[in-house]
Write a protein that holds these residues in place. Structure first.
Motif, mmCIF file in Angstrom:
data_model
loop_
_atom_site.group_PDB
_atom_site.id
_atom_site.type_symbol
_atom_site.label_atom_id
_atom_site.label_comp_id
_atom_site.label_asym_id
_atom_site.label_seq_id
_atom_site.Cartn_x
_atom_site.Cartn_y
_atom_site.Cartn_z
ATOM 1 N N THR A 1 87.646 10.851 70.970
ATOM 2 C CA THR A 1 89.098 10.729 71.062
ATOM 3 C C THR A 1 89.639 10.028 69.819
ATOM 4 O O THR A 1 88.903 9.391 69.070
ATOM 5 N N ALA B 1 92.572 7.352 68.170
ATOM 6 C CA ALA B 1 93.503 6.258 68.432
ATOM 7 C C ALA B 1 94.389 6.085 67.202
ATOM 8 O O ALA B 1 94.001 6.440 66.087
ATOM 9 N N ALA C 1 96.688 5.758 72.041
ATOM 10 C CA ALA C 1 96.195 7.114 71.810
ATOM 11 C C ALA C 1 97.008 7.751 70.689
ATOM 12 O O ALA C 1 98.217 7.517 70.577
ATOM 13 N N ASN C 2 96.369 8.542 69.861
ATOM 14 C CA ASN C 2 97.058 9.189 68.741
ATOM 15 C C ASN C 2 97.753 10.483 69.166
ATOM 16 O O ASN C 2 98.589 11.005 68.446
ATOM 17 N N ARG C 3 97.441 10.978 70.350
ATOM 18 C CA ARG C 3 97.986 12.263 70.820
ATOM 19 C C ARG C 3 99.377 12.083 71.413
ATOM 20 O O ARG C 3 99.593 11.297 72.330
ATOM 21 N N TYR D 1 98.151 15.420 67.380
ATOM 22 C CA TYR D 1 97.588 14.095 67.100
ATOM 23 C C TYR D 1 98.327 13.492 65.906
ATOM 24 O O TYR D 1 97.846 13.514 64.775
ATOM 25 N N ILE E 1 101.157 6.633 77.472
ATOM 26 C CA ILE E 1 99.959 6.944 76.691
ATOM 27 C C ILE E 1 98.957 5.809 76.851
ATOM 28 O O ILE E 1 99.340 4.676 77.116
ATOM 29 N N HIS F 1 94.682 0.687 73.830
ATOM 30 C CA HIS F 1 93.360 0.127 73.599
ATOM 31 C C HIS F 1 93.476 -1.357 73.274
ATOM 32 O O HIS F 1 94.385 -1.764 72.535
#
Length: 117
Positions: free
Chosen positions: A41, A43, A57-59, A66, A107, A110
């Motif tokens: 995944t 980030a 999350a980068n999405r 992304y 989203i 982290h």
């Protein structure tokens, strides 16, 4: 006498393991970087102008692209720091992942820490 330069690394909690993702000095305040995590995944890691670190999350959940690492950082009147998607401009709170423009969307966030390398 020999001087050893120490580098400060940014680490993200990926699953149950802390993973080094980049050196702190490579992250420009007000900008983001995309990082690939061990599980495949992506980030988006951000450093705001007060040197606070965030990772989400980068999405972009609205487009599936992304791209959040390329978004603009801003803050609301009550001090919530967000990233605005570069595509459709939805804003995501960097501390909680909550979309500020659509409360039904969130989203992943982290945990982030600094570590000496």
């Amino acid at each position: 006498m020999t001087t050893v330069a120490t580098t400060t690394r940014i680490e993200l909690l990926a699953g149950r393991t802390w993973t080094a993702v980049c050196d702190l000095d490579h992250l420009t305040p007000g900008r983001g970087v995309a990082v690939l995590l061990p599980d495949g995944t992506q980030a988006a890691v951000f450093r705001d102008r007060s040197d606070t670190l965030y990772a989400v999350a980068n999405r972009d959940p609205f487009t599936g692209a992304y791209v959040l690492s390329r978004g603009l950082i801003g803050s609301t009147g009550d001090g919530r720091v967000y990233v605005a998607s570069p595509l459709l401009k939805q804003r995501f709170d960097l501390a909680s992942g909550q979309c500020l423009d659509d409360e039904s969307v969130r989203i992943p966030v982290h945990a982030v820490r600094l570590a000496a390398a």
